[in-house]
Design an enzyme around this catalytic site. Structure first.
Site, PDB file in Angstrom:
ATOM      1  N   ASP A 148       0.841  -1.199   0.000  1.00  0.00           N
ATOM      2  CA  ASP A 148       0.000   0.000   0.000  1.00  0.00           C
ATOM      3  C   ASP A 148       0.877   1.250   0.000  1.00  0.00           C
ATOM      4  O   ASP A 148       2.052   1.205   0.349  1.00  0.00           O
ATOM      5  CB  ASP A 148      -0.917   0.011   1.221  1.00  0.00           C
ATOM      6  CG  ASP A 148      -2.178   0.831   1.006  1.00  0.00           C
ATOM      7  OD1 ASP A 148      -2.339   1.400  -0.098  1.00  0.00           O
ATOM      8  OD2 ASP A 148      -3.006   0.920   1.928  1.00  0.00           O
ATOM      9  N   GLY A 149       0.265   2.362  -0.402  1.00  0.00           N
ATOM     10  CA  GLY A 149       0.947   3.646  -0.408  1.00  0.00           C
ATOM     11  C   GLY A 149       0.058   4.720   0.180  1.00  0.00           C
ATOM     12  O   GLY A 149      -1.161   4.559   0.278  1.00  0.00           O
ATOM     13  N   GLU A 166       2.387   3.445  -3.818  1.00  0.00           N
ATOM     14  CA  GLU A 166       1.887   2.113  -4.161  1.00  0.00           C
ATOM     15  C   GLU A 166       2.921   1.345  -4.983  1.00  0.00           C
ATOM     16  O   GLU A 166       3.191   0.160  -4.731  1.00  0.00           O
ATOM     17  CB  GLU A 166       0.587   2.238  -4.961  1.00  0.00           C
ATOM     18  CG  GLU A 166      -0.558   2.956  -4.262  1.00  0.00           C
ATOM     19  CD  GLU A 166      -1.409   2.048  -3.410  1.00  0.00           C
ATOM     20  OE1 GLU A 166      -1.076   0.853  -3.312  1.00  0.00           O
ATOM     21  OE2 GLU A 166      -2.404   2.544  -2.843  1.00  0.00           O
ATOM     22  N   ASP A 204      -4.834  -2.455  -3.191  1.00  0.00           N
ATOM     23  CA  ASP A 204      -6.096  -1.741  -3.367  1.00  0.00           C
ATOM     24  C   ASP A 204      -6.010  -0.685  -4.460  1.00  0.00           C
ATOM     25  O   ASP A 204      -6.916   0.139  -4.612  1.00  0.00           O
ATOM     26  CB  ASP A 204      -6.581  -1.126  -2.051  1.00  0.00           C
ATOM     27  CG  ASP A 204      -5.622  -0.089  -1.477  1.00  0.00           C
ATOM     28  OD1 ASP A 204      -4.712   0.356  -2.208  1.00  0.00           O
ATOM     29  OD2 ASP A 204      -5.793   0.283  -0.297  1.00  0.00           O
ATOM     30  N   HIS A 239      -9.674   0.070   3.066  1.00  0.00           N
ATOM     31  CA  HIS A 239     -10.439   0.518   4.232  1.00  0.00           C
ATOM     32  C   HIS A 239     -11.738  -0.269   4.397  1.00  0.00           C
ATOM     33  O   HIS A 239     -12.783   0.269   4.759  1.00  0.00           O
ATOM     34  CB  HIS A 239     -10.750   2.010   4.125  1.00  0.00           C
ATOM     35  CG  HIS A 239      -9.563   2.864   3.834  1.00  0.00           C
ATOM     36  ND1 HIS A 239      -8.547   3.071   4.749  1.00  0.00           N
ATOM     37  CD2 HIS A 239      -9.194   3.537   2.710  1.00  0.00           C
ATOM     38  CE1 HIS A 239      -7.618   3.844   4.201  1.00  0.00           C
ATOM     39  NE2 HIS A 239      -7.983   4.140   2.965  1.00  0.00           N
ATOM     40  N   ASP A 284      -1.741  -0.407   5.171  1.00  0.00           N
ATOM     41  CA  ASP A 284      -2.237   0.970   5.125  1.00  0.00           C
ATOM     42  C   ASP A 284      -1.755   1.771   6.327  1.00  0.00           C
ATOM     43  O   ASP A 284      -1.311   2.918   6.194  1.00  0.00           O
ATOM     44  CB  ASP A 284      -3.767   0.963   5.072  1.00  0.00           C
ATOM     45  CG  ASP A 284      -4.349   2.367   5.110  1.00  0.00           C
ATOM     46  OD1 ASP A 284      -4.270   3.073   4.096  1.00  0.00           O
ATOM     47  OD2 ASP A 284      -4.883   2.754   6.173  1.00  0.00           O
TER      48      ASP A 284
END
Length: 331
Positions: free
Chosen positions: A14-15, A49, A72, A126, A136
């Protein structure tokens, strides 16, 4: 008895970016003993990301197990599984002939995937997915650390890996040995030689004016697409082509230019006005609704004049169209 080769490494990447662009972080997470994060004082969500996936690939390069990446970001997944083949064929150019964004990282990802069995799976952000939530939190924490001018705790990494990180410049990944450069990590000579696989394996290329519905629904991808479209509006090729203007500007479009004049789409097309080499600098992108993006940007002319603009883009179906723009002179 199952061998180690039957075990798949499952990791989330994730980023995060505060302001997008702004203080940015990246992270990947497998479990409490295998995770890493990092970031920069200025970067974008997409750069975070991409850096997370690249670092994960390099950290696990020596491992013979298949790698399954939970992500995501449709932008990242589509870049690797759909668009990269066309970009490479065109010399790392997009469908409109412009250079691919974050091209050095893309090249490094392509090389890091060579000889690997890697699959991607999109997960909704989320939404309570355990690994995604862990990644995240780490990425966001890294971004906040850089916002406070401090380095985040990097984490334990993957056992036996070389700590390559993501480099000081988010647009230029480090070499596999930890130095700067764009060379990706190759697998060790003793590792299994497997074939790279990605799912879904689609080779269609992105269109300058539209995206598939899944990619358009992705927050970072939509924002980056809008920036590309705004830049396209500053080219003679688009401004002097009524068909392209019609695709980019909504029928209700209005503009208040820095001189205070109001324009309609028809008036702009009839005027045949050249942008005159205007350069666009992104100030901020902000999602106002699922299908609405506000882009704040600075225009710099060849004679040093500058102005600040706000553009509102709205998605209808698979197309993004600008519905309003206003500019104000600086200085």
């Amino acid at each position: 008895m199952a061998s180690s080769l039957d075990v798949t490494i499952i990791a989330a990447a994730d980023g995060s970016a505060l302001g997008n662009p702004g203080p940015a972080g990246w992270a990947w997470y497998i479990d409490e003993s295998r995770w890493r994060c990092g970031g920069w004082t200025r970067g974008t969500n997409n750069q975070g990301e991409l850096a997370a996936v690249l670092d994960l690939l390099r950290q696990t390069a020596h491992s013979p197990e298949p790698l399954h990446i939970l992500c995501d970001s449709q932008y990242v997944i589509n870049s690797v599984t759909k668009w990269m083949v066309g970009w490479k064929r065109k010399g790392w150019k997009k469908a409109d002939g412009k250079p691919v964004l974050n091209v050095e990282v893309m090249k490094a990802l392509d090389e890091a995937m060579t000889g690997r069995e890697v699959t991607f799976e999109w997960v909704k952000g989320h939404a309570g997915h355990e690994l995604n939530e862990k990644a995240d939190v780490l990425a966001n924490g890294a971004a906040k650390a850089h916002a406070s001018r401090r380095e985040p705790e990097a984490g334990p990494g993957f056992p036996g890996a070389q700590a390559v990180g993501a480099g000081d410049d988010p647009a230029v990944p480090p070499a596999a040995d930890g130095g700067t450069g764009s060379a990706g990590a190759r697998r060790s000579s003793g590792s299994a030689d497997t074939t790279t696989t990605t799912k879904p394996a689609v080779t269609s290329e992105p269109d300058l004016f539209s995206m598939d519905s899944d990619a358009a629904a992705s927050h970072p991808a939509a924002e980056e697409l809008v920036v590309d479209l705004e830049r396209a509006l500053l080219t003679d090729a688009v401004r002097r082509d009524r068909r392209k203007l019609t695709r980019l500007l909504d029928v209700r479009w209005r503009q208040v230019d820095p001189a205070g004049r109001t324009w309609t789409r028809r008036e702009l097309g009839d005027a045949d006005v050249s942008p005159g080499g205007v350069e666009l600098e992104v100030v901020e992108t902000r999602r106002l609704a699922d299908d609405v993006v506000l882009l704040l940007w600075r225009a710099s002319g060849p004679r040093g004049a500058s102005s600040v603009h706000s553009s509102i883009w709205q998605r209808t179906g698979d197309d993004w169209k600008q519905i309003y723009q206003q500019g104000t002179r600086e200085g």
